[in-house]
Design an enzyme around this catalytic site. Structure first.
Site, PDB file in Angstrom:
ATOM      1  N   TYR A 171      51.608  46.293  41.986  1.00 45.45           N
ATOM      2  CA  TYR A 171      51.538  47.684  42.452  1.00 45.45           C
ATOM      3  C   TYR A 171      52.936  48.124  42.883  1.00 45.45           C
ATOM      4  CZ  TYR A 171      46.455  47.469  42.426  1.00 45.45           C
ATOM      5  OH  TYR A 171      45.144  47.369  42.022  1.00 45.45           O
ATOM      6  N   TYR A 206      45.978  40.420  38.160  1.00 43.56           N
ATOM      7  CA  TYR A 206      46.984  39.942  39.137  1.00 43.56           C
ATOM      8  C   TYR A 206      46.305  39.062  40.177  1.00 43.56           C
ATOM      9  CZ  TYR A 206      45.079  43.737  41.977  1.00 43.56           C
ATOM     10  OH  TYR A 206      44.216  44.553  42.668  1.00 43.56           O
ATOM     11  N   HIS A 232      41.874  51.609  39.986  1.00 41.53           N
ATOM     12  CA  HIS A 232      41.066  52.057  41.124  1.00 41.53           C
ATOM     13  C   HIS A 232      40.855  53.561  41.019  1.00 41.53           C
ATOM     14  CE1 HIS A 232      41.616  48.480  43.812  1.00 41.53           C
ATOM     15  NE2 HIS A 232      42.686  48.309  43.063  1.00 41.53           N
TER      16      HIS A 232
END
Ligand code: BEZ
Ligand code: FE
Length: 301
Positions: A171, A206, A232
């Site tokens: 991220y 991940y 998400h």
């Protein structure tokens, strides 16, 4: 003097018996004197189950101290950015259970999953069609869909908030020196047909942060720390319950073994490779590109 002592002891025995192995739960419950009824209910249940667990396992003192040390280290691992207790709850499938209990949905409604630690409230607002991949790295992906209620009524002006890892499984907040701020996250609104669409890249699986006690426990359990590739999304609209969910990619090698148990079958979304140059041009991406159609169904409050 002697008779007073005897009377006092007799009272104590009647009201709050001394601790015994057999009546361990009652010993605790008899001393509860909470004003808060819910707190009393929670504590009574907690101790009932905790004592049942201890009676089942019968830990040695050394084993019990190993458990205490593990929880101590879990606390010591926590800071402003790292919440090791949530990771522990995640890998023990407790987060998903709490989520399921709190978000029971009617058939057909978009199912919820965990929020995860990488959500940011401050995220850019985009027009439909914007590209949330700010560094151009990764295989192009177009996501498009419709927001409606369970009766098929389209919802205009719903907010679709998305965030995802990059093609290497990180991220933006994990790589502030390597990725632009707010890379791969943004907010969209459904149009008058209930439609939204955005450009991005295909995310990679991940590992959850596994350099602490939760990661060590995974190792001891013979489990890997990976979450399958996902995007998400939070979908919200006035007058509707918002839903926190994921879009999962069915080709991911970890789709059947998510370390936080976050996958629900209904959230695995088919996607295609589109090689047609004209379609790519129309969408503002290079061919070939991935295309995923992801509709959302939210429920009136
Ligand atoms: C996530 O999907 O971002 C996530 C969820 C639970 C633990 C760690 C990461
Ligand atoms: Fe995630």
């Amino acid at each position: 003097m002697l008779s007073e002592n005897v009377a006092h002891r007799a009272d104590t025995i009647d009201d709050t018996p001394y601790f015994t192995e057999e009546d361990s739960v009652e010993s605790f419950v008899n001393r509860l004197n909470c004003n808060d009824e819910r707190l009393a209910e929670v504590l009574e249940s907690l101790v009932k189950h905790l004592h049942a667990f201890i009676k089942d396992v019968e830990p040695t003192v050394e084993e019990w101290m190993t458990g205490i040390k593990f929880l101590t280290e879990t606390g010591q691992m926590c800071n402003e950015w790292r919440q090791e207790y949530i990771l522990l709850s995640d890998v023990l499938a407790v987060s998903m259970l709490v989520d399921a209990i709190n978000h029971r949905k009617p058939t057909g409604a978009t199912e919820s999953t965990v929020l995860g630690p990488f959500y940011l409230e401050d995220t850019p607002d985009y027009e439909n069609g914007a590209n949330i991949c700010l560094d151009g790295k990764g295989e192009p992906l177009v996501v498009s869909g419709r927001v409606s209620d369970q009766n098929g009524q389209i919802i205009e002006g719903a907010m679709i908030e998305v965030w995802q890892a990059n093609a290497e499984g990180f991220y933006d907040v994990q790589q502030p020196d390597l990725q632009p701020a707010c890379n791969l996250r943004g907010r969209f609104r459904s149009d008058s047909d209930g439609r939204y669409w955005f450009r991005s890249i295909k995310p990679r699986h991940y590992p959850i942060p596994d350099d602490g006690p939760a990661g060590r426990l995974l190792g001891l359990m013979g489990r890997h720390p990976y979450r399958p590739a996902h995007i998400h999304a939070i979908i919200s609209a006035d007058g509707y319950d918002s839903v926190t969910t994921h879009l999962y990619f069915p080709d991911c090698p970890y789709i059947n073994s998510d370390t936080v148990f976050g996958v629900k079958e209904s959230r695995i979304i088919a996607f295609d490779l589109i090689e047609d140059e004209r379609q790519a041009e129309k969408m503002g991406v290079e061919a070939p590109f991935w295309f995923m159609q992801a509709d959302f169904v939210i429920v009136r409050k």
